[in-house]
Scaffold this active site. Structure first.
Site, PDB file in Angstrom:
ATOM      1  N   TYR A 291      -6.910   4.046  -6.667  1.00 56.32           N
ATOM      2  CA  TYR A 291      -6.593   4.053  -5.337  1.00 56.32           C
ATOM      3  C   TYR A 291      -7.653   4.125  -4.360  1.00 56.32           C
ATOM      4  CZ  TYR A 291      -3.435   5.453  -1.460  1.00 56.32           C
ATOM      5  OH  TYR A 291      -2.647   5.629  -0.198  1.00 56.32           O
TER       6      TYR A 291
ATOM      7  N   LYS B  63      -8.591   1.178  -1.950  1.00 57.36           N
ATOM      8  CA  LYS B  63      -8.647   1.209  -0.282  1.00 57.36           C
ATOM      9  C   LYS B  63      -9.927   1.175   0.690  1.00 57.36           C
ATOM     10  CE  LYS B  63      -4.333   2.297   0.359  1.00 57.36           C
ATOM     11  NZ  LYS B  63      -3.279   1.376   1.119  1.00 57.36           N
TER      12      LYS B  63
HETATM   13  N1  LIG Z   1       2.155   8.440   2.011  1.00 62.52           N
HETATM   14  C1  LIG Z   1       1.107   8.819   2.710  1.00 62.52           C
HETATM   15  O1  LIG Z   1       0.955  10.093   2.746  1.00 62.52           O
HETATM   16  C2  LIG Z   1       0.193   7.852   2.583  1.00 62.52           C
HETATM   17  C3  LIG Z   1      -1.102   8.033   3.216  1.00 62.52           C
HETATM   18  C4  LIG Z   1      -1.955   7.367   3.403  1.00 62.52           C
HETATM   19  C5  LIG Z   1      -1.955   5.807   3.342  1.00 62.52           C
HETATM   20  N2  LIG Z   1      -0.787   5.615   2.833  1.00 62.52           N
HETATM   21  C6  LIG Z   1      -0.546   4.154   2.756  1.00 62.52           C
HETATM   22  O2  LIG Z   1       0.534   3.927   3.453  1.00 62.52           O
HETATM   23  C7  LIG Z   1       1.284   2.699   2.859  1.00 62.52           C
HETATM   24  C8  LIG Z   1       2.804   2.894   2.379  1.00 62.52           C
HETATM   25  O3  LIG Z   1       2.970   4.185   1.920  1.00 62.52           O
HETATM   26  P1  LIG Z   1       4.318   4.806   1.709  1.00 62.52           P
HETATM   27  O4  LIG Z   1       4.121   6.257   1.607  1.00 62.52           O
HETATM   28  O5  LIG Z   1       5.317   4.271   2.302  1.00 62.52           O
HETATM   29  O6  LIG Z   1       4.319   4.344  -0.281  1.00 62.52           O
HETATM   30  P2  LIG Z   1       5.910   4.163  -0.999  1.00 62.52           P
HETATM   31  O7  LIG Z   1       5.422   4.425  -2.287  1.00 62.52           O
HETATM   32  O8  LIG Z   1       6.811   5.127  -0.351  1.00 62.52           O
HETATM   33  O9  LIG Z   1       6.058   2.590  -0.557  1.00 62.52           O
HETATM   34  C9  LIG Z   1       5.156   1.473  -1.051  1.00 62.52           C
HETATM   35  C10 LIG Z   1       5.872   0.458  -1.409  1.00 62.52           C
HETATM   36  O10 LIG Z   1       5.061  -0.531  -2.227  1.00 62.52           O
HETATM   37  C11 LIG Z   1       5.748  -1.271  -3.040  1.00 62.52           C
HETATM   38  N3  LIG Z   1       4.970  -1.747  -4.368  1.00 62.52           N
HETATM   39  C12 LIG Z   1       4.573  -0.850  -5.151  1.00 62.52           C
HETATM   40  N4  LIG Z   1       4.022  -1.453  -5.979  1.00 62.52           N
HETATM   41  C13 LIG Z   1       4.367  -2.820  -5.967  1.00 62.52           C
HETATM   42  C14 LIG Z   1       3.923  -3.900  -6.711  1.00 62.52           C
HETATM   43  N5  LIG Z   1       3.521  -4.019  -7.710  1.00 62.52           N
HETATM   44  N6  LIG Z   1       4.545  -4.995  -5.862  1.00 62.52           N
HETATM   45  C15 LIG Z   1       5.180  -4.902  -4.784  1.00 62.52           C
HETATM   46  N7  LIG Z   1       5.320  -4.100  -4.043  1.00 62.52           N
HETATM   47  C16 LIG Z   1       5.006  -2.852  -4.763  1.00 62.52           C
HETATM   48  C17 LIG Z   1       7.091  -0.036  -3.636  1.00 62.52           C
HETATM   49  O11 LIG Z   1       7.961  -0.700  -4.234  1.00 62.52           O
HETATM   50  C18 LIG Z   1       7.482   0.558  -2.162  1.00 62.52           C
HETATM   51  O12 LIG Z   1       8.132   0.032  -1.510  1.00 62.52           O
HETATM   52  C19 LIG Z   1       0.521   2.380   1.325  1.00 62.52           C
HETATM   53  O13 LIG Z   1      -0.540   1.293   1.640  1.00 62.52           O
HETATM   54  C20 LIG Z   1      -0.153   3.687   1.244  1.00 62.52           C
HETATM   55  O14 LIG Z   1      -1.251   3.743   0.477  1.00 62.52           O
HETATM   56  C21 LIG Z   1       0.218   6.323   2.607  1.00 62.52           C
END
Ligand SMILES: NC(=O)c1ccc[n+]([C@@H]2O[C@H](COP(=O)([O-])OP(=O)(O)OC[C@H]3O[C@@H](n4cnc5c(N)ncnc54)[C@H](O)[C@@H]3O)[C@@H](O)[C@H]2O)c1
Length: 240
Positions: free
Chosen positions: A152, A156
């Protein structure tokens, strides 16, 4: 009528979490949406809830062919997007001793390879349209190392590098490319899997971050580009 009404947004990872929240905010602004995710049923259910013109494309963004086919469908059915938001990601914490190449590739491909394929697909259409906007969802892991984020974290970091290059190459074509880090703990399924109990006490509804994404969609052509933005802070500044 909203200034964004009728404009098209492509959002990956829209089935849940932050991507779903962005889709809801954009739908409320009257935008046409192309939503990509591997979770087909959740995506269809969301589309039924959104009161807007909405194309859903079920695709596994870890697979190059699937990713290319999905964005080709979007371009064919919806035309050149006003904004592309690559938000999909997968975080499974594993140490170097535990992780296998196939697992590493899957996470890196969803985050970084898909960022490249999707951006490449819209690049020439955006040039032909006189410009466009591309956003990658980054993370603290885009600039710092974290134990057990063997896939990851470098993925990123890679998105941050791709953003910097494309922002420069896009500048003469008025294609803005930025990354956005949440900037606050958010209540999403990814967080539920990875946060400590302490962090879960502080998490906020991801809808609280959506003003930042509305702001980016509202940027004029040739506007803000090459930046790593904090969605929480930007949302506080620009308001709902
Ligand atoms: N949650 C956090 O604290 C956090 C922190 C920093 C960054 N982020 C980033 O924010 C973004 C959203 O995160 P989130 O917390 O909503 O994540 P989440 O896991 O709740 O949602 C991610 C989505 O991506 C989809 N996904 C995963 N694998 C896939 C694939 N192979 N093909 C198509 N779609 C796919 C999932 O089905 C899901 O709908 C991400 O890029 C994550 O890295 C999140």
């Amino acid at each position: 009528m909203s200034d964004l009404a009728g404009k098209t947004a492509v959002i990956t990872g829209a089935a849940q979490g932050l991507g779903r929240a962005i889709a809801m905010a954009y739908a409320q602004a009257g935008m046409r949406l192309a939503l990509l995710d591997v979770q087909a049923d959740k995506l269809k259910q969301l589309a039924q809830e959104l009161n807007t013109d909405c194309l859903t494309v079920a695709a596994d963004l870890s697979q190059a062919a699937d990713t290319q086919a999905a964005i080709d469908t979007v371009l064919r059915e919806m035309g050149t997007p006003h904004i592309l938001i690559h938000n999909a990601a997968l975080l499974i914490t594993r140490s170097m001793q535990q992780i296998q190449l196939a697992d590493w590739q899957k996470e890196v491909n969803i985050i970084l390879q898909a960022a490249f394929i999707l951006s490449k697909a819209v690049w020439q259409p955006m040039i032909d349209a006189g410009g466009g906007r591309i956003v990658y969802l980054s993370s603290g892991s885009g600039i710092r190392g974290f134990v057990e984020e063997v896939a990851y974290c470098p993925a990123k970091h890679g998105q941050e590098g791709l953003m910097k290059v494309l922002a420069m190459e896009g500048q003469p074509f008025k294609i803005a490319v930025n990354t956005v880090t949440p900037g606050a703990p958010i209540n999403t399924p990814m967080s539920a899997m990875n946060y400590t109990d302490d962090l879960k006490q502080q998490w906020v509804d991801p809808m609280a971050l959506t003003p930042a994404f509305l702001h980016l969609a509202r940027q004029p052509l040739g506007g803000l580009s090459g930046e790593r933005l904090n969605a929480w802070e930007l949302s506080q500044q620009v308001g709902g």
